[in-house]
Scaffold this motif. Sequence first.
Motif, short mmCIF file in Angstrom:
data_model
loop_
_atom_site.label_atom_id
_atom_site.label_comp_id
_atom_site.label_asym_id
_atom_site.label_seq_id
_atom_site.Cartn_x
_atom_site.Cartn_y
_atom_site.Cartn_z
N LEU A 64 0.82 -1.21 0.00
CA LEU A 64 0.00 0.00 0.00
C LEU A 64 0.85 1.26 0.00
O LEU A 64 0.64 2.15 -0.81
CB LEU A 64 -0.97 0.00 1.18
N CYS A 65 1.84 1.35 0.89
CA CYS A 65 2.63 2.60 0.98
C CYS A 65 4.03 2.48 0.39
O CYS A 65 4.71 3.48 0.22
CB CYS A 65 2.72 3.08 2.42
N GLY A 66 4.46 1.27 0.11
CA GLY A 66 5.79 1.10 -0.48
C GLY A 66 6.93 1.00 0.52
O GLY A 66 8.09 0.84 0.13
N LEU A 67 6.65 1.10 1.83
CA LEU A 67 7.69 0.95 2.84
C LEU A 67 8.43 -0.35 2.55
O LEU A 67 7.80 -1.38 2.30
CB LEU A 67 7.08 0.87 4.24
N ASN A 68 9.76 -0.29 2.54
CA ASN A 68 10.49 -1.53 2.33
C ASN A 68 11.69 -1.62 3.25
O ASN A 68 12.29 -0.61 3.60
CB ASN A 68 10.89 -1.68 0.86
N SER A 69 11.98 -2.84 3.65
CA SER A 69 13.08 -3.10 4.56
C SER A 69 13.43 -4.58 4.49
O SER A 69 12.53 -5.41 4.35
CB SER A 69 12.67 -2.75 5.99
N PRO A 70 14.71 -4.89 4.59
CA PRO A 70 15.04 -6.32 4.68
C PRO A 70 14.43 -6.89 5.96
O PRO A 70 14.34 -6.19 6.97
CB PRO A 70 16.57 -6.32 4.79
N TYR A 71 13.99 -8.13 5.89
CA TYR A 71 13.51 -8.79 7.10
C TYR A 71 14.33 -10.04 7.33
O TYR A 71 14.87 -10.62 6.40
CB TYR A 71 12.01 -9.08 7.06
N VAL A 124 1.15 -5.89 4.02
CA VAL A 124 0.97 -4.54 4.55
C VAL A 124 1.85 -4.29 5.77
O VAL A 124 2.08 -5.19 6.57
CB VAL A 124 -0.50 -4.24 4.93
N CYS A 125 2.33 -3.04 5.88
CA CYS A 125 3.12 -2.68 7.06
C CYS A 125 2.19 -2.52 8.26
O CYS A 125 0.98 -2.46 8.12
CB CYS A 125 3.93 -1.41 6.79
N ASP A 157 -1.82 3.78 8.73
CA ASP A 157 -2.35 4.25 7.44
C ASP A 157 -2.53 3.10 6.45
O ASP A 157 -3.14 3.28 5.40
CB ASP A 157 -1.42 5.29 6.82
N CYS A 158 -1.98 1.94 6.78
CA CYS A 158 -2.02 0.81 5.85
C CYS A 158 -2.79 -0.40 6.39
O CYS A 158 -3.34 -1.17 5.60
CB CYS A 158 -0.61 0.37 5.48
N SER A 159 -2.79 -0.58 7.70
CA SER A 159 -3.45 -1.77 8.23
C SER A 159 -4.00 -1.54 9.63
O SER A 159 -3.67 -0.56 10.30
CB SER A 159 -2.48 -2.95 8.23
N LEU A 160 -4.82 -2.49 10.03
CA LEU A 160 -5.44 -2.48 11.36
C LEU A 160 -5.32 -3.89 11.91
O LEU A 160 -5.57 -4.86 11.19
CB LEU A 160 -6.92 -2.10 11.22
N PHE A 161 -4.92 -4.00 13.18
CA PHE A 161 -4.92 -5.31 13.82
C PHE A 161 -6.10 -5.36 14.77
O PHE A 161 -6.16 -4.59 15.72
CB PHE A 161 -3.62 -5.58 14.58
N TYR A 162 -7.05 -6.22 14.48
CA TYR A 162 -8.17 -6.47 15.38
C TYR A 162 -8.42 -7.97 15.33
O TYR A 162 -9.02 -8.46 14.38
CB TYR A 162 -9.42 -5.69 14.95
N THR A 163 -7.88 -8.69 16.25
CA THR A 163 -7.84 -10.15 16.31
C THR A 163 -7.01 -10.75 15.18
O THR A 163 -6.38 -11.77 15.35
CB THR A 163 -9.23 -10.83 16.36
N LYS A 164 -7.01 -10.11 14.03
CA LYS A 164 -6.19 -10.48 12.87
C LYS A 164 -5.79 -9.19 12.17
O LYS A 164 -6.33 -8.14 12.44
CB LYS A 164 -7.01 -11.33 11.88
#
Length: 113
Positions: free
Chosen positions: A13-20, A67-68, A72-79
Amino acid sequence: MASHCRQLFICQLCGLNSPYTYYGQKPPNTRAIVLLEECFVTKDPFSPDKERFLVLGSLCSLCSTRVCAGSDCSLFYTKRFCLQCVNKHFDQFPHQIQTELAKKKQSSKAAVS
């Protein structure tokens, strides 16, 4: 299935990128920590402590979009839910969540004006 190789997390969604360094619920080098969802995790670059880590994001539980963890990109509500699925299924979330999301929409509209 947990993965330990170094790959790139990119929010769709926002393009945030980082090695994981890890994907799963039990980050390595942590004592008995189990995350509530399968997450893309990286070592905390700001801490010398090997047990410290940052959660970058996850997959939307409905559409599998990467999604990050940013609000602005996601919501955690039980999942985890991407905001596109949240908006599509808005009426299925509890009233308190709907109210919080409505407030957030109003404040972001005000910031744009």
